[in-house]
Design an enzyme around this catalytic site. Structure first.
Site, PDB file in Angstrom:
ATOM      1  CG  ASP A   1      -8.920  -6.638  22.924  1.00 57.68           C
ATOM      2  OD1 ASP A   1      -8.199  -8.211  23.279  1.00 57.68           O
ATOM      3  OD2 ASP A   1      -8.541  -5.924  23.261  1.00 57.68           O
TER       4      ASP A   1
ATOM      5  CG  MET B   1      -6.288  -2.025   0.008  1.00 56.36           C
ATOM      6  SD  MET B   1      -6.495  -3.184   0.138  1.00 56.36           S
ATOM      7  CE  MET B   1      -6.446  -4.305   1.676  1.00 56.36           C
ATOM      8  CD  GLU B   2      -5.096   3.403   2.595  1.00 53.81           C
ATOM      9  OE1 GLU B   2      -3.923   3.419   2.376  1.00 53.81           O
ATOM     10  OE2 GLU B   2      -5.958   3.130   1.352  1.00 53.81           O
TER      11      GLU B   2
ATOM     12  CB  CYS C   1      -0.800  -0.262   1.114  1.00 51.73           C
ATOM     13  SG  CYS C   1      -2.236  -0.673   0.795  1.00 51.73           S
TER      14      CYS C   1
END
Length: 150
Positions: free
Chosen positions: A115, A100-101, A64
């Site tokens: 999480d 992609m970001e 990227c």
């Protein structure tokens, strides 16, 4: 990396989405606690983590290009008590797209929710994660699917 030196700088925009699926008891516990876990505020933490991920995408995905990100926006919406929909919108003036970001931001936000909530139940799941729209560059794209995941 792909050579983008001859590409025109244009306004690039992308939106990606991801889903987090909660077992019913975990969802009930999370909502009863005001969307807080023992680790803290779940969605606020996911927003911060997703934002950091967008800004560090080129450090995480080897090919990227680093981009001058101008806008990052997240939305978190429970479609049902057990299904969280996360969208990440990214924009930049650049020679290459920001898909992609946006995908990285949505993914890391979903991972952060996992999480933050895994102590409730390890049966949480993530997905699908996908680009729902992009503009700028050679072609635009808009998914014809509504925001829902089975």
């Amino acid at each position: 990396m792909v050579d983008v030196g001859n590409k025109t700088v244009t306004r690039r925009h992308a939106v990606a989405e991801s889903f987090v699926h909660f077992p019913p008891a975990a969802a009930a516990a999370l909502h009863a606690e005001g969307l807080r876990s023992r680790k803290g505020p779940v969605l606020d933490t996911a927003l911060i983590a997703g934002t950091q991920a967008v800004k560090r995408c080129a450090d995480l995905i080897p090919f990227c290009h680093p981009l001058p990100i101008e806008r990052i926006r997240f939305e978190f919406q429970f479609l049902t008590p057990e299904q969280l929909h996360i969208t990440c919108e990214v924009a930049a003036e650049a020679r290459t797209g920001v898909e992609m970001e946006a995908l990285t931001g949505a993914s890391v936000a979903a991972l952060t929710v996992y999480d933050m909530c895994k102590a409730l139940d390890l049966g949480l799941s993530i997905g699908p994660t996908r680009v729902v729209e992009k503009s700028g560059g050679k072609r635009d794209f808009k998914s014809d699917q509504a925001a829902s995941a089975s």
